[in-house]
Design an enzyme around this catalytic site. Structure first.
Site, PDB file in Angstrom:
ATOM      1  N   PRO A 139       0.786  -1.248   0.000  1.00  0.00           N
ATOM      2  CA  PRO A 139       0.000   0.000   0.000  1.00  0.00           C
ATOM      3  C   PRO A 139       0.812   1.290   0.000  1.00  0.00           C
ATOM      4  O   PRO A 139       0.787   2.049   0.969  1.00  0.00           O
ATOM      5  CB  PRO A 139      -0.827  -0.129   1.283  1.00  0.00           C
ATOM      6  CG  PRO A 139       0.025  -0.957   2.195  1.00  0.00           C
ATOM      7  CD  PRO A 139       0.775  -1.923   1.315  1.00  0.00           C
ATOM      8  N   CYS A 140       1.477   1.585  -1.096  1.00  0.00           N
ATOM      9  CA  CYS A 140       2.205   2.850  -1.184  1.00  0.00           C
ATOM     10  C   CYS A 140       1.245   4.038  -1.267  1.00  0.00           C
ATOM     11  O   CYS A 140       1.650   5.165  -1.016  1.00  0.00           O
ATOM     12  CB  CYS A 140       3.150   2.834  -2.384  1.00  0.00           C
ATOM     13  SG  CYS A 140       2.322   2.577  -3.952  1.00  0.00           S
ATOM     14  N   HIS A 141      -0.032   3.751  -1.575  1.00  0.00           N
ATOM     15  CA  HIS A 141      -0.990   4.855  -1.633  1.00  0.00           C
ATOM     16  C   HIS A 141      -1.270   5.434  -0.241  1.00  0.00           C
ATOM     17  O   HIS A 141      -1.843   6.505  -0.125  1.00  0.00           O
ATOM     18  CB  HIS A 141      -2.309   4.395  -2.284  1.00  0.00           C
ATOM     19  CG  HIS A 141      -2.970   3.240  -1.595  1.00  0.00           C
ATOM     20  ND1 HIS A 141      -2.611   1.942  -1.836  1.00  0.00           N
ATOM     21  CD2 HIS A 141      -3.949   3.192  -0.645  1.00  0.00           C
ATOM     22  CE1 HIS A 141      -3.348   1.120  -1.089  1.00  0.00           C
ATOM     23  NE2 HIS A 141      -4.167   1.866  -0.348  1.00  0.00           N
TER      24      HIS A 141
END
Lengths: 203, 190
Positions: free
Chosen positions: A172-174
């Site tokens: 989850p880089c978001h």
């Protein structure tokens, strides 16, 4: 290939080729898989953030790519970096597709997929290892993520690692945002990032 | 003829464009599947061609990641298709008719051809006519006119000179016109 150069006397030979080739290509992927000659399997799925290319190796899911990355150039780079033995093999990505569907429906908060991190090395890989610690519905700043790593001042490098995450959504880089509260850049575009953060905030 | 020449050169240029790495194999299948099918059909017949096509691409796929030095993927695949076809013919002991030594030449098969034409099987008629040609002529016509390889590549496949390859293709076209009735329906210039 161009049909224009074929002498008319030979033209009848090309009749029915398209149907024959479609059948052959279908059998061929199966035969290649049966012989263990498929190093990378991929499929393309629709999602609220546009069409996504999913690719896996024997070791696990290796790439999730947004349409904005250019699926053809992603396939080219998989060919160059992993193996050119790449095939469209949707069934081998059923599990990943199902988990992503559940995620976008708000029914899944964590992915249970085996991941192949071979496309992220060194510090980039280290950053990706920490990202799952930012749980669903939460965000952390680039500086906070940097503080968790072996190079706590490498804030910019954390940004780079996120921007080049080979497995967005699943890793989850978001959830990594700017310190000033703005969401910051994203591989899939700022709208996609906003959509994901809103989805997670609402579920 | 001039259209065909430029087509062949264009293909060769595109295939020879420098690449950092081999493209995804699927691209080769979609770009060259047709050419390989034409070679297989001409070499072993329409019925067995599917098996040989499959063998060709599987063999190519096995060695693919190490085939770094290949400049012209189409010529590479056609070479494999040719070898697999010859293997197949040897296996099934259906050696391609050695027409060179058959004496009377291609017209011998005229009856079969007429039959097929009368049955309305135009494609079958052309395949039958092609099958009557000496193997070298048949190969030359397939590699150049159906696949689009330039004569230099055809010569490399046949192990002869560019001039000999050109002559074989031209003799083959003349024989085909004779077999199929040169001014028949739709058979115009080549």
């Amino acid at each position: 290939m161009s049909e224009t150069g074929i002498p008319q006397i030979l033209a009848p030979l090309t009749g029915g080729e398209a149907a024959a080739l479609a059948a052959l290509a279908g059998h061929f992927s199966a035969a290649a898989a049966a012989e263990g000659l498929v190093d990378v399997a991929y499929r393309v799925v629709d999602s609220p953030v546009g069409s996504l290319l999913l690719a896996r190796t024997e070791a696990g899911l290796v790439r999730v790519a947004f349409a904005s990355e250019g699926h053809d150039s992603v396939l080219d780079s998989l060919a160059a970096n992993i193996s050119p033995r790449i095939f469209l093999a949707p069934a081998r990505l059923d599990e990943a597709a199902r988990e992503l569907d559940e995620y976008f429906a708000g029914h899944r908060r964590r992915f249970d997929l085996t991941l192949d991190f071979r496309l992220a090395q060194g510090f980039r890989r280290e950053v990706l290892d920490y990202l799952p610690q930012i749980t669903y519905g939460h965000t952390a700043s680039y500086a906070t993520v940097a503080a968790m790593t072996s190079s706590p001042r490498a804030v910019r490098a954390v940004g780079t690692a996120c921007a080049r995450n080979p497995l967005p959504l699943v890793v989850p880089c978001h959830r990594v945002v700017r310190s000033d509260g703005r969401s910051g850049a994203y591989l899939g575009g700022p709208e996609a990032k906003a959509l994901l953060l809103a989805l997670e905030a609402a579920s | 003829m001039s259209m065909n020449e430029s087509g062949g050169a264009g293909l060769a240029r595109a295939a020879a464009a420098p690449r950092a790495a081999p493209p995804p194999f699927e691209m080769l299948v979609s770009a060259h599947g047709t050419a390989v099918l034409r070679v297989c059909r001409a070499m072993v017949g329409v019925v067995d061609a599917d098996d040989v096509w499959q063998e060709t691409f599987l063999a190519a796929l096995r060695t693919y990641p190490t085939a770094q030095k290949v400049v012209n993927w189409q010529a590479w695949l056609v070479t494999i298709a040719r070898n697999k076809s010859l293997d197949h013919l040897r296996r099934t002991a259906r050696v391609p008719e050695p027409m060179d030594t058959a004496g009377d030449g291609p017209l011998e098969g005229g009856d079969v051809v007429v039959h097929a034409v009368e049955a309305g099987e135009t494609a079958a008629a052309v395949w039958a006519a092609l099958a009557r040609l000496p193997q070298r002529q048949r190969e030359a016509v397939v590699y150049h006119h159906l696949v689009g390889l330039p004569y230099a590549e055809v010569a490399a496949l046949l192990g002869n000179s560019e001039a000999a390859a050109r002559r074989a293709a031209s003799d083959a076209m003349a024989a085909l016109r004779a077999l199929l009735g040169g001014d028949g329906k739709g058979h115009g210039k080549d």
